[in-house]
Write a protein that holds these residues in place. Structure first.
Motif, PDB file in Angstrom:
ATOM      1  N   VAL A 211      -6.971   1.214 -26.793  1.00  0.00           N
ATOM      2  CA  VAL A 211      -6.013   0.592 -27.701  1.00  0.00           C
ATOM      3  C   VAL A 211      -5.241  -0.487 -26.942  1.00  0.00           C
ATOM      4  O   VAL A 211      -4.754  -0.272 -25.835  1.00  0.00           O
ATOM      5  N   ASN A 212      -5.160  -1.659 -27.553  1.00  0.00           N
ATOM      6  CA  ASN A 212      -4.492  -2.794 -26.915  1.00  0.00           C
ATOM      7  C   ASN A 212      -3.005  -2.752 -27.256  1.00  0.00           C
ATOM      8  O   ASN A 212      -2.523  -3.460 -28.145  1.00  0.00           O
ATOM      9  N   ALA A 213      -2.273  -1.898 -26.549  1.00  0.00           N
ATOM     10  CA  ALA A 213      -0.828  -1.778 -26.744  1.00  0.00           C
ATOM     11  C   ALA A 213      -0.237  -1.332 -25.405  1.00  0.00           C
ATOM     12  O   ALA A 213      -0.551  -0.246 -24.925  1.00  0.00           O
ATOM     13  N   PRO A 214       0.609  -2.163 -24.808  1.00  0.00           N
ATOM     14  CA  PRO A 214       1.079  -1.879 -23.448  1.00  0.00           C
ATOM     15  C   PRO A 214       1.992  -0.667 -23.315  1.00  0.00           C
ATOM     16  O   PRO A 214       2.203  -0.192 -22.202  1.00  0.00           O
ATOM     17  N   THR A 215       2.532  -0.164 -24.427  1.00  0.00           N
ATOM     18  CA  THR A 215       3.329   1.056 -24.342  1.00  0.00           C
ATOM     19  C   THR A 215       2.540   2.278 -24.820  1.00  0.00           C
ATOM     20  O   THR A 215       3.097   3.357 -24.964  1.00  0.00           O
ATOM     21  N   ILE A 216       1.231   2.082 -25.046  1.00  0.00           N
ATOM     22  CA  ILE A 216       0.370   3.173 -25.502  1.00  0.00           C
ATOM     23  C   ILE A 216      -0.893   3.238 -24.643  1.00  0.00           C
ATOM     24  O   ILE A 216      -1.125   4.204 -23.924  1.00  0.00           O
ATOM     25  N   GLY A 217      -1.708   2.177 -24.737  1.00  0.00           N
ATOM     26  CA  GLY A 217      -2.959   2.155 -23.973  1.00  0.00           C
ATOM     27  C   GLY A 217      -2.729   2.276 -22.481  1.00  0.00           C
ATOM     28  O   GLY A 217      -3.562   2.857 -21.762  1.00  0.00           O
ATOM     29  N   LEU A 218      -1.617   1.758 -22.013  1.00  0.00           N
ATOM     30  CA  LEU A 218      -1.286   1.868 -20.593  1.00  0.00           C
ATOM     31  C   LEU A 218      -1.268   3.322 -20.148  1.00  0.00           C
ATOM     32  O   LEU A 218      -1.776   3.671 -19.076  1.00  0.00           O
ATOM     33  N   PHE A 219      -0.718   4.204 -20.992  1.00  0.00           N
ATOM     34  CA  PHE A 219      -0.608   5.610 -20.615  1.00  0.00           C
ATOM     35  C   PHE A 219      -1.943   6.332 -20.738  1.00  0.00           C
ATOM     36  O   PHE A 219      -2.231   7.253 -19.965  1.00  0.00           O
ATOM     37  N   ASP A 220      -2.787   5.918 -21.700  1.00  0.00           N
ATOM     38  CA  ASP A 220      -4.130   6.476 -21.767  1.00  0.00           C
ATOM     39  C   ASP A 220      -4.861   6.228 -20.451  1.00  0.00           C
ATOM     40  O   ASP A 220      -5.496   7.136 -19.884  1.00  0.00           O
ATOM     41  N   LEU A 221      -4.768   5.008 -19.957  1.00  0.00           N
ATOM     42  CA  LEU A 221      -5.481   4.648 -18.732  1.00  0.00           C
ATOM     43  C   LEU A 221      -4.814   5.219 -17.485  1.00  0.00           C
ATOM     44  O   LEU A 221      -5.493   5.570 -16.514  1.00  0.00           O
ATOM     45  N   ALA A 222      -3.490   5.338 -17.506  1.00  0.00           N
ATOM     46  CA  ALA A 222      -2.793   5.956 -16.380  1.00  0.00           C
ATOM     47  C   ALA A 222      -3.149   7.440 -16.284  1.00  0.00           C
ATOM     48  O   ALA A 222      -3.409   7.965 -15.185  1.00  0.00           O
ATOM     49  N   TRP A 410       5.027  10.696 -23.672  1.00  0.00           N
ATOM     50  CA  TRP A 410       5.213  10.049 -24.969  1.00  0.00           C
ATOM     51  C   TRP A 410       4.996   8.537 -24.830  1.00  0.00           C
ATOM     52  O   TRP A 410       5.178   7.980 -23.750  1.00  0.00           O
ATOM     53  N   ASN A 411       4.599   7.902 -25.929  1.00  0.00           N
ATOM     54  CA  ASN A 411       4.606   6.437 -25.949  1.00  0.00           C
ATOM     55  C   ASN A 411       5.987   5.981 -25.467  1.00  0.00           C
ATOM     56  O   ASN A 411       7.002   6.454 -25.965  1.00  0.00           O
ATOM     57  N   THR A 412       5.999   5.055 -24.510  1.00  0.00           N
ATOM     58  CA  THR A 412       7.253   4.805 -23.791  1.00  0.00           C
ATOM     59  C   THR A 412       7.433   3.338 -23.412  1.00  0.00           C
ATOM     60  O   THR A 412       6.471   2.654 -23.058  1.00  0.00           O
ATOM     61  N   VAL A 413       8.690   2.895 -23.485  1.00  0.00           N
ATOM     62  CA  VAL A 413       9.096   1.629 -22.871  1.00  0.00           C
ATOM     63  C   VAL A 413       9.778   2.001 -21.550  1.00  0.00           C
ATOM     64  O   VAL A 413      10.878   2.546 -21.548  1.00  0.00           O
ATOM     65  N   MET A 414       9.117   1.737 -20.455  1.00  0.00           N
ATOM     66  CA  MET A 414       9.600   2.167 -19.144  1.00  0.00           C
ATOM     67  C   MET A 414      10.677   1.226 -18.598  1.00  0.00           C
ATOM     68  O   MET A 414      10.822   0.088 -19.077  1.00  0.00           O
ATOM     69  N   PRO A 415      11.415   1.662 -17.575  1.00  0.00           N
ATOM     70  CA  PRO A 415      12.345   0.741 -16.903  1.00  0.00           C
ATOM     71  C   PRO A 415      11.645  -0.506 -16.360  1.00  0.00           C
ATOM     72  O   PRO A 415      12.258  -1.559 -16.235  1.00  0.00           O
ATOM     73  N   THR A 416      10.353  -0.355 -16.037  1.00  0.00           N
ATOM     74  CA  THR A 416       9.558  -1.483 -15.542  1.00  0.00           C
ATOM     75  C   THR A 416       8.792  -2.165 -16.674  1.00  0.00           C
ATOM     76  O   THR A 416       7.725  -2.746 -16.465  1.00  0.00           O
ATOM     77  N   TYR A 417       9.357  -2.100 -17.883  1.00  0.00           N
ATOM     78  CA  TYR A 417       8.677  -2.603 -19.086  1.00  0.00           C
ATOM     79  C   TYR A 417       8.193  -4.038 -18.922  1.00  0.00           C
ATOM     80  O   TYR A 417       7.022  -4.347 -19.154  1.00  0.00           O
ATOM     81  N   ASP A 418       9.070  -4.941 -18.515  1.00  0.00           N
ATOM     82  CA  ASP A 418       8.692  -6.352 -18.405  1.00  0.00           C
ATOM     83  C   ASP A 418       7.523  -6.535 -17.442  1.00  0.00           C
ATOM     84  O   ASP A 418       6.575  -7.284 -17.719  1.00  0.00           O
ATOM     85  N   TYR A 419       7.583  -5.837 -16.327  1.00  0.00           N
ATOM     86  CA  TYR A 419       6.517  -5.955 -15.330  1.00  0.00           C
ATOM     87  C   TYR A 419       5.213  -5.348 -15.862  1.00  0.00           C
ATOM     88  O   TYR A 419       4.130  -5.908 -15.655  1.00  0.00           O
ATOM     89  N   SER A 420       5.338  -4.214 -16.581  1.00  0.00           N
ATOM     90  CA  SER A 420       4.139  -3.591 -17.141  1.00  0.00           C
ATOM     91  C   SER A 420       3.484  -4.486 -18.190  1.00  0.00           C
ATOM     92  O   SER A 420       2.253  -4.531 -18.298  1.00  0.00           O
ATOM     93  N   LEU A 421       4.294  -5.224 -18.970  1.00  0.00           N
ATOM     94  CA  LEU A 421       3.741  -6.186 -19.930  1.00  0.00           C
ATOM     95  C   LEU A 421       2.925  -7.256 -19.220  1.00  0.00           C
ATOM     96  O   LEU A 421       1.811  -7.610 -19.623  1.00  0.00           O
ATOM     97  N   GLN A 422       3.508  -7.795 -18.159  1.00  0.00           N
ATOM     98  CA  GLN A 422       2.822  -8.833 -17.399  1.00  0.00           C
ATOM     99  C   GLN A 422       1.481  -8.319 -16.875  1.00  0.00           C
ATOM    100  O   GLN A 422       0.441  -8.982 -17.029  1.00  0.00           O
ATOM    101  N   LYS A 423       1.501  -7.138 -16.279  1.00  0.00           N
ATOM    102  CA  LYS A 423       0.264  -6.574 -15.708  1.00  0.00           C
ATOM    103  C   LYS A 423      -0.757  -6.257 -16.801  1.00  0.00           C
ATOM    104  O   LYS A 423      -1.959  -6.478 -16.622  1.00  0.00           O
ATOM    105  N   TRP A 424      -0.269  -5.734 -17.931  1.00  0.00           N
ATOM    106  CA  TRP A 424      -1.183  -5.372 -19.018  1.00  0.00           C
ATOM    107  C   TRP A 424      -1.908  -6.601 -19.565  1.00  0.00           C
ATOM    108  O   TRP A 424      -3.117  -6.590 -19.720  1.00  0.00           O
ATOM    109  N   TYR A 425      -1.184  -7.672 -19.841  1.00  0.00           N
ATOM    110  CA  TYR A 425      -1.819  -8.832 -20.457  1.00  0.00           C
ATOM    111  C   TYR A 425      -2.632  -9.644 -19.456  1.00  0.00           C
ATOM    112  O   TYR A 425      -3.581 -10.339 -19.838  1.00  0.00           O
TER     113      TYR A 425
END
Length: 430
Positions: A211-222, A410-425
């Motif tokens: 799933v292409n969603a940085p607050t969802i797919g990121l955790f599937d892959l993590a 849980w689906n989450t916006v982490m403290p490192t949200y901005d950085y995780s967005l950059q890495k995800w895209y």
């Protein structure tokens, strides 16, 4: 205590702040479209912005019939929905998505608080969102567990102390994992052999969807990387920059090798991925599995031994919603907990936050299968009136209580949200 912000200058200021963050997502502001068509001049139209998960035509038609109001639905992919809601609170009246949206929306002042006294069924809502556990022995789960971000505190922040103001209506929820085609992949044992690690197994290279969603797919892959011992996290719900760097090093290498077949943005797209055999295993939401099973495509929704990724639906009031439209927004929120909607979404594998009100509208066989984890005593129909559950089938993962006792994150916006967005895209576009 100031819990809402309806000053146009203030909203515009917060929209500009939100734009700076959301611009990093890489979605064009051109994705924002014109307001939906208004059906009648004499009756206000309630404009609902959300995803295909809950913005289904059957629900819209039933709500309009029951309430005698006009409702327009605008379903989008999850990232696009969050972008539009954050930047344009005047373009919608109610927002429907997942709890990981809340911190972004609240900080950008795109939504206003909801008055619990106007929620007819508040006392019936079960403990999951009120205390964090559906049973005393359940896991809270890492990250943005919904009870942490439900109540508006006296200082305007979100927290766990109960107040009369909440940030969202708790309604639809579920646990997610991945689905796999058992014609190709041997069926595993729930909680024992099924593992998030399968998503990164080289045996399925070239046939994996996410799933292409940085607050969802990121955790599937993590969860998958951690299950395979490729990366470890001190707190998977609050990954550090160093941990994100390690994770994306692994993921980028796999992507370069062609491991991932595609990244889907909506439930219909995930169904198409599996139906056409573009993938044999992928991140999935429950309705997609139900649809595929009704088409005689044998997809199992895994119960990973590491635990599920949990999500909770949120229904939020736009900061710009006032007057008569605000009144009908409360009518619609109350309708969602009135029984019929909960029974409808149960037939596609979702739960409602006050299930006892929906129980009389489900057959005994439906309740036993969907909520109690018992074998289906008869074939069960999905929301498309096609058989989605065969007689004798048992829901993977078991009962409602068992499934929600095994939430890893849980689906989450982490403290490192901005950085995780950059890495995800960077990962998606590489």
């Amino acid at each position: 205590m100031k819990l809402t912000n309806k000053n146009p200058k203030s909203i515009d200021s917060n929209r500009r702040k939100a734009l700076k963050t959301i611009a990093k997502v890489g979605i064009s502001a051109g994705a924002i479209v014109s307001p939906p068509y208004v059906f009648a001049k004499s009756t206000p139209t309630l404009r609902v912005l959300g995803t295909h998960v809950t913005l289904q035509e059957e629900l819209r038609q039933q709500a309009m019939s029951d309430l005698g109001i006009n409702i327009s639905f605008e379903p989008r992919g999850s990232a696009s929905v969050l972008q539009k809601a954050s930047l344009s609170p005047y373009s919608f009246d109610l927002y429907e998505q997942w709890s990981n949206s809340i911190n972004v929306l609240w900080r950008s002042k795109a939504i206003q608080s909801i008055d619990k006294k106007r929620l007819k069924y508040w006392d019936e809502i079960n403990p999951l969102t009120k205390t964090g556990k559906v049973t005393p022995h359940a896991n809270y789960g890492a990250g943005d567990a919904p009870y942490k971000i439900l109540h508006v505190q006296p200082d305007g922040k979100l927290g766990t102390n109960h107040t009369n103001q909440i940030s969202f209506l708790p309604y639809v929820h579920n646990v997610d994992s991945f689905g796999y085609n058992t014609d190709i992949i041997d069926k595993g044992t729930p909680y024992k052999t099924e593992s998030w690690g399968w998503l990164l197994d080289e045996k399925f290279s070239g046939k994996v969807g996410v799933v292409n969603a940085p607050t969802i797919g990121l955790f599937d892959l993590a969860l998958a990387a951690q299950a395979n011992g490729l990366v470890t996290f001190a707190n998977i719900g609050a990954m550090t920059k160093a941990e994100l760097n390690a994770l994306f090093k692994v993921l980028n290498n796999l992507k370069a090798q062609g491991h991932f077949s595609g990244f889907w943005t909506s439930v219909p797209e995930s169904v198409e991925f599996m139906r056409t055999k573009r993938v044999v295993i992928e991140s999935m939401f429950s309705p997609a599995v139900t649809q595929l099973n009704s088409q005689n495509i044998p997809v199992t929704f895994a119960a990973p031994k590491e635990g599920y990724r949990g999500w909770h639906g949120v229904m939020c009031l736009s900061a710009a919603t006032t007057g008569k439209v605000k009144d009908i927004a409360y009518e619609y929120m109350n309708w969602w907990l009135s029984g019929w909607p909960g029974a409808f979404i149960a037939r596609q594998g979702y739960y409602i936050s006050n299930p006892q009100r929906s129980k009389p509208l489900l057959t005994e066989a439906e309740w036993d299968y969907w909520y109690d984890g018992k074998p289906a005593s008869t074939p069960l129909l999905g929301t498309d009136n096609k058989t989605s559950v065969l007689q004798g089938d048992i829901r993977t993962g078991g009962s409602y209580k068992k499934r929600f006792s095994n939430v890893a994150v849980w689906n989450t916006v982490m403290p490192t949200y901005d950085y995780s967005l950059q890495k995800w895209y960077e990962f998606i576009s590489s």
